[in-house]
Design a protein around this motif. Structure first.
Motif, PDB file in Angstrom:
ATOM      1  N   HIS A  95      13.448   1.644  -1.367  1.00  0.00           N
ATOM      2  CA  HIS A  95      13.762   0.742  -0.255  1.00  0.00           C
ATOM      3  C   HIS A  95      12.938   1.173   0.955  1.00  0.00           C
ATOM      4  O   HIS A  95      13.161   2.239   1.519  1.00  0.00           O
ATOM      5  N   TYR A  96      11.995   0.312   1.345  1.00  0.00           N
ATOM      6  CA  TYR A  96      11.063   0.603   2.434  1.00  0.00           C
ATOM      7  C   TYR A  96      11.545  -0.099   3.699  1.00  0.00           C
ATOM      8  O   TYR A  96      11.871  -1.294   3.675  1.00  0.00           O
ATOM      9  N   TYR A  97      11.602   0.638   4.794  1.00  0.00           N
ATOM     10  CA  TYR A  97      12.021   0.103   6.086  1.00  0.00           C
ATOM     11  C   TYR A  97      10.929   0.328   7.117  1.00  0.00           C
ATOM     12  O   TYR A  97      10.426   1.442   7.246  1.00  0.00           O
ATOM     13  N   ALA A  98      10.581  -0.703   7.856  1.00  0.00           N
ATOM     14  CA  ALA A  98       9.625  -0.585   8.957  1.00  0.00           C
ATOM     15  C   ALA A  98      10.290  -1.177  10.197  1.00  0.00           C
ATOM     16  O   ALA A  98      10.705  -2.340  10.182  1.00  0.00           O
ATOM     17  N   ILE A  99      10.414  -0.388  11.234  1.00  0.00           N
ATOM     18  CA  ILE A  99      11.050  -0.850  12.463  1.00  0.00           C
ATOM     19  C   ILE A  99      10.223  -1.958  13.107  1.00  0.00           C
ATOM     20  O   ILE A  99      10.757  -2.934  13.600  1.00  0.00           O
ATOM     21  N   GLU A 100       8.900  -1.817  13.074  1.00  0.00           N
ATOM     22  CA  GLU A 100       7.995  -2.839  13.601  1.00  0.00           C
ATOM     23  C   GLU A 100       7.006  -3.245  12.523  1.00  0.00           C
ATOM     24  O   GLU A 100       6.567  -2.428  11.730  1.00  0.00           O
ATOM     25  N   ASP A 101       6.635  -4.516  12.518  1.00  0.00           N
ATOM     26  CA  ASP A 101       5.605  -5.008  11.602  1.00  0.00           C
ATOM     27  C   ASP A 101       4.254  -4.793  12.283  1.00  0.00           C
ATOM     28  O   ASP A 101       3.879  -5.532  13.190  1.00  0.00           O
ATOM     29  N   SER A 102       3.558  -3.745  11.877  1.00  0.00           N
ATOM     30  CA  SER A 102       2.281  -3.405  12.508  1.00  0.00           C
ATOM     31  C   SER A 102       1.264  -3.061  11.429  1.00  0.00           C
ATOM     32  O   SER A 102       1.596  -2.945  10.251  1.00  0.00           O
ATOM     33  N   SER A 103       0.033  -2.865  11.845  1.00  0.00           N
ATOM     34  CA  SER A 103      -1.005  -2.494  10.876  1.00  0.00           C
ATOM     35  C   SER A 103      -0.709  -1.125  10.270  1.00  0.00           C
ATOM     36  O   SER A 103      -0.960  -0.897   9.090  1.00  0.00           O
ATOM     37  N   VAL A 104      -0.143  -0.223  11.038  1.00  0.00           N
ATOM     38  CA  VAL A 104       0.190   1.108  10.524  1.00  0.00           C
ATOM     39  C   VAL A 104       1.310   1.008   9.493  1.00  0.00           C
ATOM     40  O   VAL A 104       1.240   1.631   8.432  1.00  0.00           O
ATOM     41  N   SER A 105       2.330   0.201   9.767  1.00  0.00           N
ATOM     42  CA  SER A 105       3.426   0.069   8.792  1.00  0.00           C
ATOM     43  C   SER A 105       2.931  -0.583   7.499  1.00  0.00           C
ATOM     44  O   SER A 105       3.390  -0.235   6.409  1.00  0.00           O
ATOM     45  N   LYS A 106       1.973  -1.479   7.609  1.00  0.00           N
ATOM     46  CA  LYS A 106       1.393  -2.098   6.410  1.00  0.00           C
ATOM     47  C   LYS A 106       0.556  -1.099   5.614  1.00  0.00           C
ATOM     48  O   LYS A 106       0.567  -1.100   4.386  1.00  0.00           O
ATOM     49  N   ARG A 107      -0.153  -0.219   6.311  1.00  0.00           N
ATOM     50  CA  ARG A 107      -0.918   0.833   5.617  1.00  0.00           C
ATOM     51  C   ARG A 107       0.014   1.821   4.934  1.00  0.00           C
ATOM     52  O   ARG A 107      -0.259   2.292   3.835  1.00  0.00           O
ATOM     53  N   ARG A 108       1.139   2.106   5.574  1.00  0.00           N
ATOM     54  CA  ARG A 108       2.116   3.017   4.954  1.00  0.00           C
ATOM     55  C   ARG A 108       2.706   2.377   3.695  1.00  0.00           C
ATOM     56  O   ARG A 108       2.911   3.044   2.688  1.00  0.00           O
ATOM     57  N   LEU A 109       2.969   1.073   3.751  1.00  0.00           N
ATOM     58  CA  LEU A 109       3.476   0.365   2.559  1.00  0.00           C
ATOM     59  C   LEU A 109       2.434   0.392   1.448  1.00  0.00           C
ATOM     60  O   LEU A 109       2.777   0.620   0.284  1.00  0.00           O
ATOM     61  N   ALA A 110       1.186   0.197   1.782  1.00  0.00           N
ATOM     62  CA  ALA A 110       0.117   0.231   0.785  1.00  0.00           C
ATOM     63  C   ALA A 110       0.003   1.631   0.172  1.00  0.00           C
ATOM     64  O   ALA A 110      -0.166   1.768  -1.047  1.00  0.00           O
ATOM     65  N   ALA A 111       0.115   2.665   0.996  1.00  0.00           N
ATOM     66  CA  ALA A 111       0.067   4.035   0.481  1.00  0.00           C
ATOM     67  C   ALA A 111       1.259   4.301  -0.427  1.00  0.00           C
ATOM     68  O   ALA A 111       1.122   4.928  -1.487  1.00  0.00           O
ATOM     69  N   LEU A 112       2.403   3.792  -0.050  1.00  0.00           N
ATOM     70  CA  LEU A 112       3.609   3.914  -0.870  1.00  0.00           C
ATOM     71  C   LEU A 112       3.408   3.260  -2.241  1.00  0.00           C
ATOM     72  O   LEU A 112       3.769   3.828  -3.273  1.00  0.00           O
ATOM     73  N   ALA A 113       2.810   2.096  -2.256  1.00  0.00           N
ATOM     74  CA  ALA A 113       2.598   1.357  -3.500  1.00  0.00           C
ATOM     75  C   ALA A 113       1.749   2.135  -4.495  1.00  0.00           C
ATOM     76  O   ALA A 113       1.920   1.986  -5.699  1.00  0.00           O
ATOM     77  N   THR A 114       0.869   3.003  -4.009  1.00  0.00           N
ATOM     78  CA  THR A 114       0.040   3.793  -4.928  1.00  0.00           C
ATOM     79  C   THR A 114       0.857   4.848  -5.675  1.00  0.00           C
ATOM     80  O   THR A 114       0.383   5.411  -6.648  1.00  0.00           O
ATOM     81  N   CYS A 115       2.063   5.109  -5.212  1.00  0.00           N
ATOM     82  CA  CYS A 115       2.914   6.149  -5.826  1.00  0.00           C
ATOM     83  C   CYS A 115       3.862   5.613  -6.882  1.00  0.00           C
ATOM     84  O   CYS A 115       4.586   6.368  -7.523  1.00  0.00           O
ATOM     85  N   LEU A 116       3.891   4.312  -7.061  1.00  0.00           N
ATOM     86  CA  LEU A 116       4.844   3.737  -7.997  1.00  0.00           C
ATOM     87  C   LEU A 116       4.309   3.820  -9.408  1.00  0.00           C
ATOM     88  O   LEU A 116       4.974   3.756 -10.362  1.00  0.00           O
TER      89      LEU A 116
END
Length: 116
Positions: A95-116
């Protein structure tokens, strides 16, 4: 003395992050993902990926702690982005939570996706 100050700072940061995370958890996660990997492996991978200074620059801090109801939580400074990772019968729930929708939060989601 330095060790005591470092411990106090860590406790204060954890307290601030915890209230932000508790508030975010009352809402629907920004993204829900699953993995066939063990929860601990996913959590360690996310922490490592989020600490990549080449991608996140000086804000490449990521912390790993035991989850409130089992599993693991990986979070950034001030918990502007965090992920709850827990093993379930059907696989590992992420469960991924981002307080703000920003370019950094999107990069963190992309980095997370590489771990699945």
């Amino acid at each position: 003395m330095r060790v005591l100050m470092a411990v106090m700072v860590a406790v204060l940061l954890a307290g601030c992050a915890s209230s932000t995370m508790d508030d975010a958890r009352t809402r629907t996660p920004t993204k829900t993902l699953t993995s066939a990997k063990a929860d601990q492996l996913v959590a360690q991978c996310v922490q490592f990926a989020w600490q990549d200074e080449a991608v996140f620059g000086v804000d490449a801090a990521a912390y790993l702690q035991a989850g409130k109801v089992g599993g693991y939580t990986v979070y950034t400074r001030a918990a502007e982005v965090f992920v709850d990772i827990k093993a379930e019968p059907s696989g590992t729930a992420v469960h991924y939570y981002a307080i703000e929708d920003s370019s950094v939060s999107k990069r963190r989601l992309a980095a997370l996706a590489t771990c699945l």
